[in-house]
Scaffold this active site. Structure first.
Site, PDB file in Angstrom:
ATOM      1  N   ASP A 286     -18.074  18.611  57.124  1.00 55.32           N
ATOM      2  CA  ASP A 286     -18.616  18.509  55.777  1.00 55.32           C
ATOM      3  C   ASP A 286     -19.831  19.419  55.589  1.00 55.32           C
ATOM      4  O   ASP A 286     -20.848  19.268  56.282  1.00 55.32           O
ATOM      5  CB  ASP A 286     -19.009  17.046  55.532  1.00 55.32           C
ATOM      6  CG  ASP A 286     -19.436  16.818  54.108  1.00 55.32           C
ATOM      7  OD1 ASP A 286     -18.589  16.974  53.218  1.00 55.32           O
ATOM      8  OD2 ASP A 286     -20.623  16.521  53.881  1.00 55.32           O
TER       9      ASP A 286
ATOM     10  N   THR B 106     -18.883  21.362  48.746  1.00 57.89           N
ATOM     11  CA  THR B 106     -20.184  21.821  49.233  1.00 57.89           C
ATOM     12  C   THR B 106     -20.066  23.110  50.033  1.00 57.89           C
ATOM     13  O   THR B 106     -20.908  23.997  49.901  1.00 57.89           O
ATOM     14  CB  THR B 106     -20.851  20.734  50.107  1.00 57.89           C
ATOM     15  OG1 THR B 106     -19.959  20.380  51.164  1.00 57.89           O
ATOM     16  CG2 THR B 106     -21.149  19.506  49.293  1.00 57.89           C
TER      17      THR B 106
HETATM   18  P1  ADP Z   1     -15.512  22.036  50.495  1.00 63.35           P
HETATM   19  O1  ADP Z   1     -16.715  21.513  51.208  1.00 63.35           O
HETATM   20  O2  ADP Z   1     -15.832  23.237  49.700  1.00 63.35           O
HETATM   21  O3  ADP Z   1     -14.791  20.990  49.738  1.00 63.35           O
HETATM   22  P2  ADP Z   1     -13.250  22.001  52.266  1.00 63.35           P
HETATM   23  O4  ADP Z   1     -13.280  22.278  53.728  1.00 63.35           O
HETATM   24  O5  ADP Z   1     -13.025  20.611  51.824  1.00 63.35           O
HETATM   25  O6  ADP Z   1     -14.580  22.578  51.662  1.00 63.35           O
HETATM   26  O7  ADP Z   1     -12.140  22.942  51.646  1.00 63.35           O
HETATM   27  C1  ADP Z   1     -11.836  22.915  50.289  1.00 63.35           C
HETATM   28  C2  ADP Z   1     -10.850  23.981  49.954  1.00 63.35           C
HETATM   29  O8  ADP Z   1      -9.628  23.789  50.660  1.00 63.35           O
HETATM   30  C3  ADP Z   1     -10.500  23.959  48.473  1.00 63.35           C
HETATM   31  O9  ADP Z   1     -10.512  25.278  47.989  1.00 63.35           O
HETATM   32  C4  ADP Z   1      -9.088  23.379  48.469  1.00 63.35           C
HETATM   33  O10 ADP Z   1      -8.333  23.813  47.355  1.00 63.35           O
HETATM   34  C5  ADP Z   1      -8.551  23.922  49.757  1.00 63.35           C
HETATM   35  N1  ADP Z   1      -7.382  23.173  50.245  1.00 63.35           N
HETATM   36  C6  ADP Z   1      -7.213  21.851  50.344  1.00 63.35           C
HETATM   37  N2  ADP Z   1      -5.986  21.547  50.826  1.00 63.35           N
HETATM   38  C7  ADP Z   1      -5.358  22.717  51.027  1.00 63.35           C
HETATM   39  C8  ADP Z   1      -4.060  23.084  51.504  1.00 63.35           C
HETATM   40  N3  ADP Z   1      -3.160  22.182  51.889  1.00 63.35           N
HETATM   41  N4  ADP Z   1      -3.783  24.401  51.576  1.00 63.35           N
HETATM   42  C9  ADP Z   1      -4.699  25.326  51.222  1.00 63.35           C
HETATM   43  N5  ADP Z   1      -5.913  25.048  50.763  1.00 63.35           N
HETATM   44  C10 ADP Z   1      -6.251  23.754  50.667  1.00 63.35           C
END
Ligand code: ADP
Ligand code: MG
Length: 519
Positions: free
Chosen positions: A61, A94
């Site tokens: 996170d 974030t």
């Molecule tokens: P953040 O802290 O920005 O939320 P995350 O590690 O949660 O970072 O990643 C979020 C990103 O991952 C978003 O752009 C979301 O659309 C993308 N995402 C989530 N699931 C998938 C998936 N199955 N394939 C590709 N991208 C994904």
């Protein structure tokens, strides 16, 4: 006035000015964004953070990572604030916000090297950010945000957070159920969903409790462990001989006096027990001690008692059950009782928990998170917290956008198109903003082991021909496709906030050309 220099600052203070100040700030900001880059997306890696006392946090996170890192540089601290604001406002995105902010700074640095003035960069960035907001509006899907989409939102937000596969699916279901439970005409009462973690079972055992869970155990082993349709008395009363009470001190000169004193105490205690039993309450919560004799008596009467209940647990019980707190036993009457469908006491290894379900006064629900170890439940708690936030956000606004980099590709595309109509050097800044957004799909590609440049080229081509194109990760497979069809969706507000807070922080840092630090 001779050649005396005039000092307006303490001689110890440090001052950096002009280009040096700018580049040191930009470098610090970029470094922070760089620190979270590898955690982005479904294949993002985790970080292990060890503090000076040896405490370990393992997380994916962004906000948690930046919080745990002991960041001192003032400009770097501003990027940390971007992540914090993002967390507070929308609960997710974030890493995305931090990564965008870092790349806006990187692009700004190149522009400064090309002699584009900071104020031109700032103007260009603001203009691009407003085009970006329009582009996000255009990306909002037409479909109504139903449970299916909410589950997709939850799953997309938990992706890459150690909740893979089946677990993510069932967790998403629990999260949506929880949010639906606290939804009313006035919106989503997000605060009425709490998360309680309990180590000792697989994360699949995570469930929704229609009520609250508190760390309390019955005052006596012989008490019932479960009471249905409970009438609950909440007391601020010590059920025993009050320790500080003058009446409890006796000057004993003879056996008779001693016996009389014991009798007096016995009958005092007996009196408390009878008053409670006769009140008609099935469950008693008290913030103070309960004498063993009283609990034995009440256990025999089939009454469930929790003693020394902490003030926050007491408050939660009151708000869930509608009980009125009673300060003196003589005042106890039925009208003060709270009610719940079921109160139960359960033992989980070293921990004793009380479940208060179906409270009469509030719609509180608890996601009861299970996991094998402390680190697992801690990370699950963060993932579920994010998922609860995004599902609430998506449900309230009713707006979701395609994830997997598709929205960023669309924003960058729109900005580049509109940049053509912008005069002068500002155009460079506007285009640079689009380049900075490319970093999201590029990073998603890099984190899944793809070549980021190739992936970006392919994504742009697919966006051009199909209108929507993301880099979708499904198990082992990474393919280019329509994220809405694969269920990879993010709340529109998460993107809006990420663009806004990243722009604010980056432009604020770029504008600084003088750093004066007191020693
Ligand atoms: P953040 O802290 O920005 O939320 P995350 O590690 O949660 O970072 O990643 C979020 C990103 O991952 C978003 O752009 C979301 O659309 C993308 N995402 C989530 N699931 C998938 C998936 N199955 N394939 C590709 N991208 C994904
Ligand atoms: Mg996320």
């Amino acid at each position: 006035m001779g050649g005396q220099p005039m000092f307006i600052m303490s001689e110890d203070s440090q001052r950096t000015q002009g280009r040096d100040a700018q580049s040191s700030n930009i470098m610090a900001g970029k470094a922070v964004a760089e620190a979270v880059r590898t955690t982005l997306g479904p294949r993002g890696m985790d970080k292990m953070l060890v503090d000076s006392s040896g405490e370990v946090v393992i997380t994916n996170d962004g906000a948690t990572i930046l919080n745990e890192m002991d960041i001192e540089h003032p400009a770097a601290q501003m990027i940390v604030e971007v992540a914090e604001t993002q967390e507070e406002e929308v609960g997710d995105g974030t890493t995305t916000a931090g990564v965008i902010a870092g790349n806006l700074l990187g692009e700004a640095e190149d522009l400064i090297d090309q002699d584009v003035h900071a104020t031109t960069i700032v103007e260009g960035y603001h203009e691009a950010a407003s085009i970006a907001q329009d582009a996000i509006d255009e990306q909002v899907g037409d479909a109504a945000v139903d449970d299916e989409i909410l589950k997709q939102v939850a799953e997309s937000s938990m992706t890459g957070k150690g909740t893979g596969g089946l677990t993510a699916e069932s967790l998403a279901e629990t999260v949506v159920e929880a949010v639906r439970h606290v939804e009313s005409d006035e919106g989503v009462a997000r605060d009425n969903v709490t998360v309680h973690t309990q180590i000792g079972a697989s994360s699949n055992a995570t469930e929704l409790v229609p009520g609250i869970v508190i760390d309390e155990e019955p005052a006596h082993e012989g008490m019932p462990s479960e009471v249905e349709d409970a009438s609950i008395a909440v007391l601020d009363v010590e059920l025993g001989v009050r320790t500080g009470d003058v009446d409890a001190e006796y000057a004993i000169d003879s056996i008779d006096q001693l016996n009389a004193a014991i009798d007096a105490e016995e009958s005092e205690v007996q009196g408390y027990a009878e008053t409670v039993a006769e009140s008609g309450a099935d469950v008693v919560i008290t913030t103070d001690d309960v004498d063993d004799r009283v609990s034995t008596f009440l256990a025999n009467e089939g009454i469930l008692v929790f003693e020394n209940v902490g003030s926050s647990d007491t408050k939660d019980i009151i708000s869930a059950t509608g009980a009125t707190r009673v300060g003196a036993l003589d005042d106890l009457e039925e009208a003060d009782f709270g009610h719940a469908d079921r109160i139960s006491a359960e033992n989980y290894g070293d921990d004793d928990l009380a479940f208060v379900e179906g409270g009469a006064a509030a719609e509180t629900v608890t996601v009861f998170v299970r996991g094998g170890t402390e680190h697992v439940v801690d990370e699950l708690e963060r993932a579920i917290g994010d998922a609860l936030d995004v599902v609430s956000t998506a449900l309230e606004s009713g707006e979701v956008v395609p994830g997997a980099g598709a929205t960023e590709i669309a924003i960058a595309d729109k900005i580049r198109q509109e940049a053509a109509g912008i005069e002068g050097r500002k155009q460079l800044a506007v285009t640079a903003f689009a380049d900075a957004l490319d970093v999201v799909p590029r990073t998603l590609a890099a984190n899944t082991g793809q070549d980021p440049i190739d992936a970006l080229v392919d994504l742009r081509a697919a966006h051009e021909s199909e209108g929507r194109a993301g880099l979708i990760t499904d198990g082992e497979d990474v393919t280019i496709g329509d994220p809405l069809e694969s269920g990879v969706v993010d709340p529109a507000d998460v993107k809006r906030e990420a663009v806004e807070s990243a722009t604010e922080a980056a432009t604020m840092i770029v504008r600084i050309d003088d750093v004066i630090a007191a020693e």
